[in-house]
Every structure is written in C-alpha cells, then in structure tokens.
Scaffold this motif. Structure first.
Motif, PDB file in Angstrom:
ATOM      1  N   GLY A 187       0.808  -1.170  -0.160  1.00 24.91           N
ATOM      2  CA  GLY A 187       0.107  -0.042  -0.010  1.00 24.91           C
ATOM      3  C   GLY A 187       0.887   1.399   0.061  1.00 24.91           C
ATOM      4  N   VAL A 188       2.095   1.305   0.013  1.00 27.33           N
ATOM      5  CA  VAL A 188       3.007   2.336   0.056  1.00 27.33           C
ATOM      6  C   VAL A 188       3.211   2.685  -1.487  1.00 27.33           C
ATOM      7  N   ARG A 189       3.114   3.845  -1.630  1.00 27.51           N
ATOM      8  CA  ARG A 189       3.535   4.536  -2.994  1.00 27.51           C
ATOM      9  C   ARG A 189       5.169   4.770  -3.328  1.00 27.51           C
ATOM     10  N   ILE A 190       5.586   3.898  -4.199  1.00 27.10           N
ATOM     11  CA  ILE A 190       6.892   3.760  -4.255  1.00 27.10           C
ATOM     12  C   ILE A 190       7.323   3.943  -5.682  1.00 27.10           C
ATOM     13  N   LEU A 191       8.243   4.617  -5.886  1.00 26.77           N
ATOM     14  CA  LEU A 191       8.996   4.851  -7.282  1.00 26.77           C
ATOM     15  C   LEU A 191      10.055   3.932  -7.456  1.00 26.77           C
ATOM     16  N   ALA A 192       9.976   3.558  -8.723  1.00 22.54           N
ATOM     17  CA  ALA A 192      11.153   2.366  -9.310  1.00 22.54           C
ATOM     18  C   ALA A 192      11.528   2.484 -10.567  1.00 22.54           C
ATOM     19  N   HIS A 193      12.477   2.184 -10.965  1.00 22.96           N
ATOM     20  CA  HIS A 193      13.005   2.197 -12.360  1.00 22.96           C
ATOM     21  C   HIS A 193      12.126   1.302 -13.377  1.00 22.96           C
ATOM     22  N   GLY A 194      11.711   2.052 -14.300  1.00 31.10           N
ATOM     23  CA  GLY A 194      10.954   1.321 -15.358  1.00 31.10           C
ATOM     24  C   GLY A 194      11.861  -0.124 -16.055  1.00 31.10           C
ATOM     25  N   ARG A 195      11.002  -0.842 -16.553  1.00 28.07           N
ATOM     26  CA  ARG A 195      11.668  -1.992 -16.936  1.00 28.07           C
ATOM     27  C   ARG A 195      12.498  -1.827 -18.217  1.00 28.07           C
ATOM     28  N   GLN A 196      12.450  -0.665 -18.788  1.00 27.07           N
ATOM     29  CA  GLN A 196      13.496  -0.567 -19.719  1.00 27.07           C
ATOM     30  C   GLN A 196      14.813  -0.367 -19.309  1.00 27.07           C
ATOM     31  N   GLN A 197      15.132   0.179 -18.180  1.00 27.19           N
ATOM     32  CA  GLN A 197      16.153   0.505 -17.587  1.00 27.19           C
ATOM     33  C   GLN A 197      17.039  -0.789 -17.282  1.00 27.19           C
ATOM     34  N   VAL A 198      16.460  -1.628 -16.237  1.00 23.13           N
ATOM     35  CA  VAL A 198      16.755  -2.711 -15.583  1.00 23.13           C
ATOM     36  C   VAL A 198      15.589  -3.901 -15.586  1.00 23.13           C
ATOM     37  N   PRO A 199      15.590  -4.492 -16.771  1.00 24.00           N
ATOM     38  CA  PRO A 199      14.554  -5.674 -17.002  1.00 24.00           C
ATOM     39  C   PRO A 199      14.555  -6.801 -16.096  1.00 24.00           C
ATOM     40  N   VAL A 200      15.779  -7.364 -15.772  1.00 26.46           N
ATOM     41  CA  VAL A 200      15.873  -8.409 -14.750  1.00 26.46           C
ATOM     42  C   VAL A 200      15.559  -7.861 -13.407  1.00 26.46           C
ATOM     43  N   ALA A 201      15.884  -6.910 -12.989  1.00 23.60           N
ATOM     44  CA  ALA A 201      15.782  -6.410 -11.454  1.00 23.60           C
ATOM     45  C   ALA A 201      14.160  -6.086 -11.515  1.00 23.60           C
ATOM     46  N   HIS A 202      13.755  -5.458 -12.520  1.00 22.97           N
ATOM     47  CA  HIS A 202      12.187  -4.984 -12.430  1.00 22.97           C
ATOM     48  C   HIS A 202      11.383  -6.278 -12.249  1.00 22.97           C
ATOM     49  N   ASP A 203      11.550  -7.429 -13.115  1.00 26.28           N
ATOM     50  CA  ASP A 203      10.721  -8.525 -12.970  1.00 26.28           C
ATOM     51  C   ASP A 203      11.059  -9.258 -11.451  1.00 26.28           C
ATOM     52  N   ARG A 204      12.059  -9.374 -11.292  1.00 26.94           N
ATOM     53  CA  ARG A 204      12.472  -9.858  -9.900  1.00 26.94           C
ATOM     54  C   ARG A 204      11.567  -9.320  -8.711  1.00 26.94           C
ATOM     55  N   LEU A 205      11.424  -7.938  -8.882  1.00 25.88           N
ATOM     56  CA  LEU A 205      10.930  -7.047  -7.981  1.00 25.88           C
ATOM     57  C   LEU A 205       9.364  -7.330  -7.860  1.00 25.88           C
ATOM     58  N   VAL A 206       8.822  -7.384  -9.144  1.00 26.90           N
ATOM     59  CA  VAL A 206       7.524  -7.674  -9.268  1.00 26.90           C
ATOM     60  C   VAL A 206       6.946  -8.736  -8.775  1.00 26.90           C
ATOM     61  N   VAL A 207       7.852  -9.822  -9.125  1.00 30.40           N
ATOM     62  CA  VAL A 207       7.731 -11.263  -8.777  1.00 30.40           C
ATOM     63  C   VAL A 207       7.640 -11.495  -7.318  1.00 30.40           C
ATOM     64  N   ALA A 208       8.814 -10.997  -6.735  1.00 32.95           N
ATOM     65  CA  ALA A 208       8.896 -11.088  -5.139  1.00 32.95           C
ATOM     66  C   ALA A 208       7.486 -10.630  -4.422  1.00 32.95           C
ATOM     67  N   ALA A 209       7.139  -9.297  -5.109  1.00 34.20           N
ATOM     68  CA  ALA A 209       6.046  -8.618  -4.359  1.00 34.20           C
ATOM     69  C   ALA A 209       4.727  -9.831  -4.469  1.00 34.20           C
ATOM     70  N   HIS A 210       4.601 -10.088  -5.361  1.00 33.03           N
ATOM     71  CA  HIS A 210       3.473 -10.841  -6.001  1.00 33.03           C
ATOM     72  C   HIS A 210       3.528 -12.196  -5.126  1.00 33.03           C
ATOM     73  N   ASP A 211       4.741 -12.873  -4.884  1.00 28.44           N
ATOM     74  CA  ASP A 211       4.646 -13.946  -4.193  1.00 28.44           C
ATOM     75  C   ASP A 211       4.414 -13.823  -2.789  1.00 28.44           C
ATOM     76  N   ALA A 212       4.741 -12.665  -2.371  1.00 25.59           N
ATOM     77  CA  ALA A 212       4.706 -12.297  -1.059  1.00 25.59           C
ATOM     78  C   ALA A 212       3.169 -11.665  -0.569  1.00 25.59           C
ATOM     79  N   GLY A 213       2.302 -11.803  -1.764  1.00 27.17           N
ATOM     80  CA  GLY A 213       1.068 -11.168  -1.583  1.00 27.17           C
ATOM     81  C   GLY A 213       0.821  -9.673  -1.099  1.00 27.17           C
ATOM     82  N   VAL A 214       2.122  -8.933  -1.509  1.00 20.05           N
ATOM     83  CA  VAL A 214       2.299  -7.631  -1.248  1.00 20.05           C
ATOM     84  C   VAL A 214       1.927  -6.776  -2.427  1.00 20.05           C
ATOM     85  N   VAL A 215       1.136  -5.637  -2.169  1.00 22.06           N
ATOM     86  CA  VAL A 215       0.643  -4.838  -3.437  1.00 22.06           C
ATOM     87  C   VAL A 215       1.105  -3.319  -2.966  1.00 22.06           C
ATOM     88  N   PRO A 216       2.240  -3.046  -3.338  1.00 22.74           N
ATOM     89  CA  PRO A 216       2.722  -1.630  -3.337  1.00 22.74           C
ATOM     90  C   PRO A 216       2.341  -0.794  -4.472  1.00 22.74           C
TER      91      PRO A 216
END
Length: 289
Positions: A187-216
């Motif tokens: 529920g926290v409003r978080i600024l992060a780099h777009g996928r164009q800049q760091v695709p792998v880190a972006h995907d790992r971040l989104v997947v980790a949040a999803h697996d943890a049931g977290v919705v930033p």
C-alpha cells in the motif's frame, strides 16, 4: 561512398528514426535524409523502409549495416593508432557503464587498468543495461557493465552485488526502523525504475512482491539523475534504489535495505565471444579487481 555516409546510416539504423538520428548527429532531418538518399544512390538499392512509426532496414540495408559497423570500427582504430604513433601505441577499448555506478569503484578500476593494461585507451559510454547489451552485440562497445546476466553467445563475469533498499520520505513511518521488510511496502506509493532500464531487476521485484502477497502502489519511471523530481511528480513516499544512489540523489531521505526477502542489484561484465587481445586483457583485469 564516404565514411560520413556510413556513420549517418548506422545512426539511423540504431535509432530506428530519422528524427532521433538527426538529433544525435546534430543535423537537420532534411539534411540527413539527403545524405541517406545519396548513399542509396551510391549503393544502387534502397536501404531503409520509412513508415509512420520509424525506419527499418531493407535486406540490402541489413547486409550493409554489418559491414558498415566493421568499417567504422576499423576507421576509428586506425585514427587512434595514427595519433599514438609518435608516442606509446594504445588501442581504444570501449566500455559501457550504467547510471548510478559508484564513482569510487570506477576510478579505482580505471587506475588498475592503467597499471595492468597501459596499452589500452579506455573510452567510456554511459547507457542502460538494455542499450549496452545491444551495443556490445552490434560491435559498438567492446565491454559492458550491466545489471543482468548475459545470455546467448556473450561472455560474462559477475562483478559484485548491491542490496536494494528504499529511500524514504522524511517523516514517513518506514524511516524509523533499521530495515524494511517487503511486506511493509504493501500500500506504499513507491517510485522504481521502469523495465526499460533494468529488466531483470524489475521482473524479480514484481514477482517477489506478488509471491509475498504485497501490493505496493508502484510508480515506474525512467530516471537516473532526477529521482527527487520524479518522486515529487508521482507523490511517492519512497524510492527503490541502491544505497550509493540514494545517498547521491536523495540526501536527507533515510535509506533502508529491503529484507524478507532481500533484493539485490547484480552487476555483470559482458563482452563478445571473439574479440581483440587487448579487450580480453581489460576484461580479465576488471573481473579480478
């Protein structure tokens, strides 16, 4: 056919747009179009397909592009060799660096290269991981420092890992603890780099949040120097980045590492499977540094 025509052609092929290529070359678009038409007349075949969304290479253009890149690299190397003939001979080695790389680490590495490979003249180009990988594959960079593991034929060496964390807006509750659990970002409003800049880190971040049931409340954007302005524009309470970048870009915003699970930004050195001896020497020196 002149070398400048080949440089113009390669720029258009790389940018995929006459307009963007003209801006990069500091030319007007009509002038660049005339130069490309002259090259097409010299070659005797159309090289570019011009459409509403940009330009693509024709079969003749694709064939010319591979030779043009090689010819331009040889021409640049010849110029450097000629300039160095009166003194110590040095070969140019083009190295890509990502935004946010530690200046201290980079300066130490350059000093190590100067001592270990004195016949290498390093030329640095700042670009995102995606851009660097493309440039290495196209032969426009000899080595790249990227935030994703190389795939395919590229060689790679893992250099170092940096923990991801959040720089928190002063006064926000997340700023109080020594670390920030991933579930605390719900529920926290978080600024992060777009996928164009760091695709792998972006995907790992989104997947980790999803697996943890977290919705930033993700606010994805492309930025390197203007994290504070992007945070203000998106009304973000925190910015996801490394400690080094947070200290430099967001002074006064407390940085807290993300844990449970920890998130890391990995930096890899990548280079082509077949290259010059001096490039292999530089790669070995950087890998061992």
């Amino acid at each position: 056919m002149e070398l400048r025509h080949l440089r113009y052609f390669v720029a258009v092929a790389t940018e995929g747009s006459l307009t963007r290529a003209a801006e990069r070359l500091h030319l007007t678009q009509p002038s660049l179009s005339r130069q490309i038409r002259q090259l097409e007349r010299d070659i005797g075949a159309p090289l570019l397909e011009r459409g509403a969304t940009g330009t693509t290479l024709t079969p003749a253009g694709a064939a010319l592009h591979a030779h043009a890149v090689l010819l331009l690299r040889l021409a640049d190397a010849t110029r450097e060799t000629t300039h160095a003939a009166a003194g110590r001979s040095r070969e140019v080695v083009g190295i890509g660096i990502p935004p946010g790389l530690s200046a201290e680490w980079l300066l130490d590495t350059l000093a190590a290269l100067d001592a270990a490979v004195p016949h290498a003249a390093v030329a640095l180009t700042e670009a995102s991981s995606t851009e660097q990988l493309r440039m290495v594959r196209e032969g426009r960079l000899d080595l790249g420092l990227v935030h994703e593991q190389p795939v395919g034929s590229l060689r790679g060496a893992r250099l170092f890992d940096q923990p991801f964390g959040v720089a928190v807006r002063p006064g926000h509750p997340l700023a109080d603890g020594p670390a920030c659990r991933l579930r605390d970002l719900d529920g926290v409003r978080i600024l992060a780099h777009g996928r164009q800049q760091v695709p792998v880190a972006h995907d790992r971040l989104v997947v980790a949040a999803h697996d943890a049931g977290v919705v930033p409340l993700w606010q994805f954007a492309q930025f390197s120097e203007h994290a504070r302005a992007c945070a203000e524009a998106t009304k973000s309470d925190a910015v996801l980045l490394t400690e080094h970048s947070a200290t430099r870009l967001l002074p006064g915003w407390p940085w807290r590492p993300v844990v449970d699970p920890a998130l890391e930004l990995v930096t890899w050195l990548v280079w082509p499977p077949s290259t010059r001896t001096v490039v292999d020497e530089v790669a070995r020196t950087i890998s061992a540094h």
